[in-house]
Each structure stands twice: as structure tokens, then as C-alpha cells.
Design a protein around this motif. Structure first.
Motif: not given
Length: 274
Positions: A88-95, A114-124
Motif C-alpha cells: 500500500l505504501g508503494g502504491l500511494l508513493t507511486s501515485l 485507493i487503499a480500500f479498493l486495492s486491499l479489497s481487490a487483493i482480498h477478493l
């Protein structure tokens, strides 16, 4: 005001990460405890945000308050949490170059989304992979002997299949017609094509050797709809894989539509095949 916002940001992101870790590791924790842990860690991180020791303390408090301070917990839940935090830190840093051009409110909304959607996608995706792995453990090789012919098939043991033949209470399995149609006896294949579910007890089209093996069944679908079908008693079914069994004199129902068979199976086996 900046300090309060920093605590809010950290608390919110910590909660997302804890919830993700809880779902992945399957450890139930009350929501109030997760929120308390997220707040305590967020407060420490906000005060000591320039310190490596502060980051370590914040991480340990985040894991410990939420899941306990045991070494096993720090290793299991801590590993998942660390990977999720790193991602998540890397994703937010890149954006970040794009995010910094927004107002404070939009920045907050975008970051949390971004945090909610990315973690939800990984969980799914993780759940899908886990389900696929569980399903794969029920895949077996089948050798079916029916009407003096042997068919080699890929089977799937369906724990939801509890269908039985009413009189004998023997299990009923489901067989893809497409998988065996070319190798079925010609006279049986032609009779099967002529059989009509609207007049199920009209069986004159079947050859004499099939009669003793025929049963007319009424099955219920998942939608609670009833349908009449015809089942045939096989001679033998040898199962090889995670479970090894040989079944005798049970029943198969031919199905036209096997597109929904899990794991590209050709035969759906009764739960008692486990």
C-alpha cells in the motif's frame, strides 16, 4: 490541526490494514479492538513519524493490541500486515505526484479510496485462489464401467451433491453426456435421445439389457425447482486421487450442460465418494 489530520489518516489506514490482515489470516477480532489498535499505533506514528524506532514501536503496538503480543502472532499476522503495508505504501508513493495536486479533502478521499479498493481487490483475488485450491483437492481420476464399457473421466467430488436413489438410498452421480456420447453403445445412445422427460415412464425405446438398471428420479435444483430425470446403475466406479475407492452398483444421471462443472470435470460425484 495538521497533527489531528495525521492521526486520522494513520488511524484509518491502520484499520484498513488490520481488517485485511484479519480476513487473510482468519483470526476473529472485535471491531472495537481493531479501532483501538489502529488509533494507538496511528498516534505513536504521528508523534514519532521521523524516527525509525517510532515506526517499529507503532508496528508492534498495531499488531499487539489487535491480535496479542505473542511471538507466533507477530510472525503470522505481522508478516501479512508488513507485506500489505509495503504494498500500500508503494502504491500511494507511486501515485503521490498526482495526489499532491489535489485539495486536502480530495487528497483524503482519493487516498482512502485507493487503499480500500486495492486491499479489497487483493482480498477478493486471494479468496478466489483459496477456493480454487480447495476445489482442486476434490478433483479425482475416475474409471467408470457402464454397460460393459469402461470410461476414463475427470471427476469432482461435490460436497453439495447428496442425491440418492429413493428405494435403495444409493448415491447418484452426474455424468457429462458430451464426455461419453461417442463411446456409448449405439442402441442405448439412440434410446437416450428419444426418451422424453414429459413422459418419463415410457421406456420402450431402451434395449432389454438396460431395463434392470433404469430408475426414474425426481431431483430438486438449487432454486428448489423439481425435474424428472432418468438414472442408470453402473457396474463399477474406481476413484483415484486424494481419495481411493471402488464403488459398485450406484447410479449416474447424464447431463447435457456440463459448462458449470467445476475444475473442467466430466463427472460430478456424490459427497459419499470422499
Amino acid at each position: 490541526m495538521i497533527g489531528e489530520l495525521l492521526v486520522l489518516y494513520n488511524t484509518l489506514f491502520n484499520y484498513f490494514l488490520l481488517k485485511f490482515t484479519q480476513e487473510i489470516t482468519g483470526l476473529y477480532v472485535k471491531r472495537s479492538r481493531l479501532i483501538l489498535s489502529a488509533f494507538c499505533s496511528g498516534l505513536i506514528a504521528s508523534i514519532l513519524h521521523h524516527s525509525l524506532i517510532g515506526a517499529v514501536i507503532s508496528f508492534v503496538v498495531l499488531i499487539g493490541v489487535a491480535f496479542s503480543f505473542k511471538i507466533e502472532t507477530l510472525m503470522r499476522q505481522g508478516t501479512v500486515l508488513f507485506i500489505a503495508t509495503f504494498f500500500l505504501g508503494g502504491l500511494l508513493t507511486s501515485l503521490l505526484p498526482f495526489l499532491l495536486n489535489q485539495t486536502d479533502f480530495i487528497f483524503f478521499i482519493l487516498c482512502t479510496s485507493i487503499a480500500f479498493l486495492s486491499l479489497s481487490a487483493i482480498h477478493l483475488k486471494w479468496r478466489q485462489m483459496k477456493q480454487e485450491k480447495i476445489q482442486h483437492s476434490f478433483v479425482v481420476d475416475c474409471e467408470l464401467e457402464l454397460f460393459q464399457k469402461i470410461y476414463s473421466l475427470k471427476g469432482f467430488i461435490d460436497t453439495g451433491n447428496e442425491c440418492v436413489e429413493p428405494m435403495s438410498q444409493k448415491p447418484v452421480h452426474f455424468l457429462s453426456y458430451k464426455a461419453v456420447s461417442k463411446n456409448l453403445p449405439d442402441d442405448f445412445n439412440e434410446a437416450l435421445q428419444k426418451w422424453d422427460a414429459k413422459d418419463p415412464y415410457q421406456l420402450g425405446m431402451f434395449p432389454a439389457y438396460v431395463y434392470p438398471k433404469i430408475r426414474i428420479l425426481t431431483l430438486s435444483t438449487v432454486q428448489k425447482e423439481k425435474s424428472t430425470t432418468i438414472a442408470f446403475r453402473f457396474d463399477r466406479l474406481k476413484i483415484s486421487g486424494n481419495t481411493d475407492k471402488v464403488l459398485f452398483d450406484e447410479y449416474v444421471v447424464f447431463t447435457r450442460n456440463d459448462a458449470r462443472y467445476p475444475q473442467d470435470a466430466q463427472m460430478i460425484l456424490h459427497v459419499l465418494a470422499l
